[in-house]
Design a protein around this motif. Structure first.
Motif, PDB file in Angstrom:
ATOM      1  N   TYR A  97      44.995  30.052  34.357  1.00 32.10           N
ATOM      2  CA  TYR A  97      45.121  30.626  35.707  1.00 32.10           C
ATOM      3  C   TYR A  97      43.896  31.407  36.173  1.00 32.10           C
ATOM      4  CZ  TYR A  97      49.832  28.933  35.695  1.00 32.10           C
ATOM      5  OH  TYR A  97      50.905  28.096  35.683  1.00 32.10           O
ATOM      6  N   LEU A  98      42.906  31.578  35.305  1.00 29.39           N
ATOM      7  CA  LEU A  98      41.741  32.370  35.716  1.00 29.39           C
ATOM      8  C   LEU A  98      40.475  31.526  35.693  1.00 29.39           C
ATOM      9  CD1 LEU A  98      42.512  35.638  33.710  1.00 29.39           C
ATOM     10  CD2 LEU A  98      42.807  35.270  36.179  1.00 29.39           C
ATOM     11  N   GLU A  99      39.542  31.906  36.497  1.00 30.67           N
ATOM     12  CA  GLU A  99      38.241  31.227  36.527  1.00 30.67           C
ATOM     13  C   GLU A  99      37.261  32.144  37.241  1.00 30.67           C
ATOM     14  OE1 GLU A  99      38.476  27.716  39.001  1.00 30.67           O
ATOM     15  OE2 GLU A  99      40.022  28.652  40.212  1.00 30.67           O
ATOM     16  N   ARG A 100      36.033  31.680  37.358  1.00 28.45           N
ATOM     17  CA  ARG A 100      35.009  32.471  38.040  1.00 28.45           C
ATOM     18  C   ARG A 100      35.473  32.794  39.468  1.00 28.45           C
ATOM     19  NH1 ARG A 100      30.461  33.519  36.024  1.00 28.45           N
ATOM     20  NH2 ARG A 100      30.702  31.964  34.396  1.00 28.45           N
ATOM     21  N   GLY A 101      35.250  34.022  39.886  1.00 28.33           N
ATOM     22  CA  GLY A 101      35.574  34.389  41.265  1.00 28.33           C
ATOM     23  C   GLY A 101      36.978  34.945  41.448  1.00 28.33           C
ATOM     24  N   VAL A 102      37.809  34.873  40.404  1.00 31.16           N
ATOM     25  CA  VAL A 102      39.144  35.465  40.529  1.00 31.16           C
ATOM     26  C   VAL A 102      39.309  36.568  39.471  1.00 31.16           C
ATOM     27  CG1 VAL A 102      40.055  33.269  41.375  1.00 31.16           C
ATOM     28  CG2 VAL A 102      40.444  33.906  39.000  1.00 31.16           C
ATOM     29  N   SER A 103      40.413  37.306  39.572  1.00 30.11           N
ATOM     30  CA  SER A 103      40.567  38.471  38.696  1.00 30.11           C
ATOM     31  C   SER A 103      41.933  38.526  38.027  1.00 30.11           C
ATOM     32  CB  SER A 103      40.409  39.765  39.503  1.00 30.11           C
ATOM     33  OG  SER A 103      39.183  39.762  40.184  1.00 30.11           O
ATOM     34  N   ALA A 104      41.933  39.248  36.886  1.00 30.03           N
ATOM     35  CA  ALA A 104      43.183  39.562  36.183  1.00 30.03           C
ATOM     36  C   ALA A 104      43.472  41.041  36.400  1.00 30.03           C
ATOM     37  CB  ALA A 104      43.025  39.281  34.700  1.00 30.03           C
ATOM     38  N   LEU A 105      44.727  41.374  36.664  1.00 31.46           N
ATOM     39  CA  LEU A 105      45.128  42.778  36.820  1.00 31.46           C
ATOM     40  C   LEU A 105      45.690  43.247  35.468  1.00 31.46           C
ATOM     41  CD1 LEU A 105      45.550  45.222  38.701  1.00 31.46           C
ATOM     42  CD2 LEU A 105      47.786  44.268  39.306  1.00 31.46           C
ATOM     43  N   LEU A 106      45.040  44.251  34.890  1.00 28.85           N
ATOM     44  CA  LEU A 106      45.337  44.643  33.502  1.00 28.85           C
ATOM     45  C   LEU A 106      45.556  46.145  33.383  1.00 28.85           C
ATOM     46  CD1 LEU A 106      42.436  42.566  31.867  1.00 28.85           C
ATOM     47  CD2 LEU A 106      44.832  41.869  32.174  1.00 28.85           C
ATOM     48  N   PRO A 107      46.373  46.569  32.399  1.00 29.91           N
ATOM     49  CA  PRO A 107      46.634  48.007  32.244  1.00 29.91           C
ATOM     50  C   PRO A 107      45.443  48.760  31.639  1.00 29.91           C
ATOM     51  CG  PRO A 107      47.778  46.756  30.525  1.00 29.91           C
ATOM     52  CD  PRO A 107      47.143  45.751  31.442  1.00 29.91           C
ATOM     53  N   ASP A 108      45.288  50.006  32.069  1.00 30.85           N
ATOM     54  CA  ASP A 108      44.275  50.907  31.506  1.00 30.85           C
ATOM     55  C   ASP A 108      44.971  52.229  31.190  1.00 30.85           C
ATOM     56  OD1 ASP A 108      42.043  52.330  30.763  1.00 30.85           O
ATOM     57  OD2 ASP A 108      41.278  52.589  32.808  1.00 30.85           O
ATOM     58  N   PRO A 109      45.145  52.594  29.905  1.00 25.32           N
ATOM     59  CA  PRO A 109      44.666  51.877  28.738  1.00 25.32           C
ATOM     60  C   PRO A 109      45.529  50.654  28.424  1.00 25.32           C
ATOM     61  CG  PRO A 109      45.918  53.801  28.049  1.00 25.32           C
ATOM     62  CD  PRO A 109      45.846  53.852  29.544  1.00 25.32           C
ATOM     63  N   GLY A 110      44.913  49.672  27.733  1.00 27.41           N
ATOM     64  CA  GLY A 110      45.658  48.461  27.418  1.00 27.41           C
ATOM     65  C   GLY A 110      45.124  47.769  26.179  1.00 27.41           C
ATOM     66  N   ALA A 113      42.406  43.005  23.728  1.00 28.80           N
ATOM     67  CA  ALA A 113      42.103  41.581  23.960  1.00 28.80           C
ATOM     68  C   ALA A 113      42.164  41.189  25.437  1.00 28.80           C
ATOM     69  CB  ALA A 113      43.075  40.711  23.161  1.00 28.80           C
ATOM     70  N   TYR A 114      42.959  41.876  26.259  1.00 24.53           N
ATOM     71  CA  TYR A 114      43.165  41.378  27.639  1.00 24.53           C
ATOM     72  C   TYR A 114      41.846  41.197  28.419  1.00 24.53           C
ATOM     73  CZ  TYR A 114      48.142  42.881  27.036  1.00 24.53           C
ATOM     74  OH  TYR A 114      49.432  43.076  26.604  1.00 24.53           O
ATOM     75  N   PRO A 115      41.008  42.245  28.522  1.00 21.50           N
ATOM     76  CA  PRO A 115      39.781  42.039  29.318  1.00 21.50           C
ATOM     77  C   PRO A 115      38.833  41.018  28.703  1.00 21.50           C
ATOM     78  CG  PRO A 115      39.892  44.298  28.431  1.00 21.50           C
ATOM     79  CD  PRO A 115      41.173  43.647  28.091  1.00 21.50           C
ATOM     80  N   VAL A 116      38.870  40.894  27.371  1.00 25.32           N
ATOM     81  CA  VAL A 116      37.993  39.904  26.721  1.00 25.32           C
ATOM     82  C   VAL A 116      38.471  38.493  27.079  1.00 25.32           C
ATOM     83  CG1 VAL A 116      37.141  39.038  24.510  1.00 25.32           C
ATOM     84  CG2 VAL A 116      37.441  41.502  24.840  1.00 25.32           C
ATOM     85  N   LEU A 117      39.784  38.292  27.053  1.00 28.42           N
ATOM     86  CA  LEU A 117      40.320  36.962  27.391  1.00 28.42           C
ATOM     87  C   LEU A 117      40.024  36.617  28.845  1.00 28.42           C
ATOM     88  CD1 LEU A 117      43.761  37.047  25.509  1.00 28.42           C
ATOM     89  CD2 LEU A 117      41.640  35.953  24.798  1.00 28.42           C
ATOM     90  N   ALA A 118      40.052  37.623  29.724  1.00 28.50           N
ATOM     91  CA  ALA A 118      39.711  37.378  31.134  1.00 28.50           C
ATOM     92  C   ALA A 118      38.247  36.967  31.243  1.00 28.50           C
ATOM     93  CB  ALA A 118      39.984  38.636  31.965  1.00 28.50           C
ATOM     94  N   LYS A 119      37.392  37.660  30.514  1.00 29.71           N
ATOM     95  CA  LYS A 119      35.954  37.355  30.557  1.00 29.71           C
ATOM     96  C   LYS A 119      35.687  35.945  30.013  1.00 29.71           C
ATOM     97  CE  LYS A 119      31.756  39.865  29.081  1.00 29.71           C
ATOM     98  NZ  LYS A 119      30.746  39.074  29.577  1.00 29.71           N
ATOM     99  N   LEU A 120      36.382  35.590  28.940  1.00 32.08           N
ATOM    100  CA  LEU A 120      36.189  34.245  28.376  1.00 32.08           C
ATOM    101  C   LEU A 120      36.623  33.156  29.358  1.00 32.08           C
ATOM    102  CD1 LEU A 120      37.271  34.729  24.638  1.00 32.08           C
ATOM    103  CD2 LEU A 120      34.957  34.373  25.528  1.00 32.08           C
ATOM    104  N   ALA A 121      37.526  33.517  30.262  1.00 28.26           N
ATOM    105  CA  ALA A 121      37.939  32.552  31.294  1.00 28.26           C
ATOM    106  C   ALA A 121      37.004  32.627  32.509  1.00 28.26           C
ATOM    107  CB  ALA A 121      39.384  32.835  31.705  1.00 28.26           C
ATOM    108  N   GLY A 122      35.990  33.482  32.440  1.00 30.12           N
ATOM    109  CA  GLY A 122      35.012  33.589  33.530  1.00 30.12           C
ATOM    110  C   GLY A 122      35.436  34.555  34.622  1.00 30.12           C
ATOM    111  N   ALA A 123      36.579  35.225  34.442  1.00 31.66           N
ATOM    112  CA  ALA A 123      37.147  36.050  35.516  1.00 31.66           C
ATOM    113  C   ALA A 123      36.807  37.531  35.345  1.00 31.66           C
ATOM    114  CB  ALA A 123      38.666  35.875  35.532  1.00 31.66           C
TER     115      ALA A 123
END
Ligand SMILES: Cc1ncc(COP(=O)(O)O)c(C=O)c1O
Length: 372
Positions: A97-110, A113-123
């Motif tokens: 569901y993620l790619e360059r140009g889109v974003s994941a909404l994630l908890p802080d603190p969380g 792995a979540y932000p890393v997985l988003a980055k690996l998807a280019g998001a």
């Protein structure tokens, strides 16, 4: 040196693993999120009986595994995706569901792995704050969701890593409706839900038929090394993630799935036994935190994590403080900063270990906690 793909820029070993690597001999770790109690007998027996059951299985999971999960959750088999740990389901969903140009909404603190997985998807990652007690705050979540049109996927995690905070039924309902209205994929990470000592937290499924629920054998079933997890949700939402999981892993390991069936079918006796192990560790933790540190930690809504405020002397450089604890005190706790900027004044202290090492680890913290 052959350069690696640019998407890996800035991605390093998880700070939790990094804290554990290079620790002096004899260090007690209050850092890891892994049960220290034995694998339940039902799984030991199933593994022993699995014999030569090492053929590939169907991509979607063994039929008996899907049947056990369907019975456990009260859903149809089409609503189930079996994965190699919930981590593989997260990876597949983020890729789907993620790619360059889109974003994941994630908890802080969380969960790290979540932000890393988003980055690996280019998001990109857009972070939403939790409440002061580490719980899901629907207004903060919806405020962030509505402020950013690039968000395509959102994650909630309750009880949460690292705070142990939960989510009320009303909060889950509000968040699910907001995501449905915006056409955002909602992923509810519930890997810690069965690991509670007070009241069991509501699932997203209790609040809404929208979104995907994740869980696994790794925490409450005491079997992280089997690497079995699952996602439960609408078949259309799961289909693209399943495709990715097929190419990534083919299928979860067959002997592990046979053990998973035994654990799920025996859940009414396995889960209370796991919670008894958790209770023993919580009493060791809370009793020694009081005795050695003069602290009165709050019981988490679930999980084996305590989100402890760091002493003021640690606030300027929490990482240096935790490294000093590791290298001079020979005890590992994880600086809250590893989980996001909102964790700056905190540390995640795990009580998943054996009671005697929990006690010893907390005693080792004492001289540093009050040092001038
Ligand atoms: C919040 C959360 N989600 C998912 C995972 C991944 O667990 P597993 O892949 O073992 O199911 C973890 C592991 O620590 C976690 O803390």
């Amino acid at each position: 040196m052959i350069p690696c793909a640019s998407r890996l820029a800035g991605i390093a070993l998880s700070p939790i693993r990094a804290m554990n690597e290079g620790a002096p001999p004899g260090t007690v770790s209050l850092g890891l999120g892994e049960p220290s109690w034995p694998l339940p007998p039902a799984a030991v027996k199933a593994l022993a009986n699995s014999g030569s059951a090492c053929a590939y299985g169907p991509n979607q999971g063994l039929p008996e595994m899907r049947a056990s999960l369907a019975a456990y959750y009260g859903v149809s088999e089409e609503q189930i995706m079996v994965s190699s740990g919930s981590q593989a389901a997260l990876f597949a969903l983020f890729q789907a569901y993620l790619e360059r140009g889109v974003s994941a909404l994630l908890p802080d603190p969380g969960f790290i792995a979540y932000p890393v997985l988003a980055k690996l998807a280019g998001a990109n990652s857009v972070l939403y704050p939790l409440s002061a007690t580490g719980c899901l705050d629907p207004d903060a979540f919806i405020g962030c969701l509505n402020a950013d049109e690039s968000i395509r996927l959102a994650v909630i995690n309750h009880p949460g890593n690292p705070t142990g905070g939960g989510a009320s039924l009303e909060a889950l309902r509000a968040v699910a409706e907001a995501c449905r209205a915006r056409g955002v994929v909602l992923v509810s990470d519930e890997v810690y839900r069965e690991l509670y000592l007070g009241e069991r937290q509501a699932s997203l499924r209790d609040a809404s038929d929208y979104g995907i629920v994740l869980s696994s054998l790794s925490k409450a079933f005491g079997a992280p090394g089997l690497r079995v997890g699952w996602a439960i949700g609408e078949p259309e939402l799961l289909a693209p993630a399943r495709l990715i999981h097929n190419y990534m892993n083919t299928a979860a390991a067959r002997p592990s799935q046979l053990a998973a069936v035994a654990l799920l079918d025996d859940a009414p006796s396995v889960l209370p036994a796991m919670r008894a192990e958790l209770a023993e560790r919580w009493y060791a933790f809370s009793g020694t935190a009081d005795e050695a540190l003069g602290l009165n930690p709050a019981l988490p809504s679930g999980s084996f994590y305590s989100w402890l405020p760091l002493p003021p002397l640690a606030h300027e450089d929490p990482l240096a403080f935790c490294l000093k604890l590791r290298d001079r005190g020979r005890v590992i706790i994880i600086p809250g900063l590893a989980f996001g900027e909102a964790g700056r004044g905190y540390a995640r202290v795990s009580f998943a270990g054996k009671p005697e090492s929990i006690r010893e680890g907390l005693r080792r913290l004492a001289p540093f906690w009050s040092m001038p």
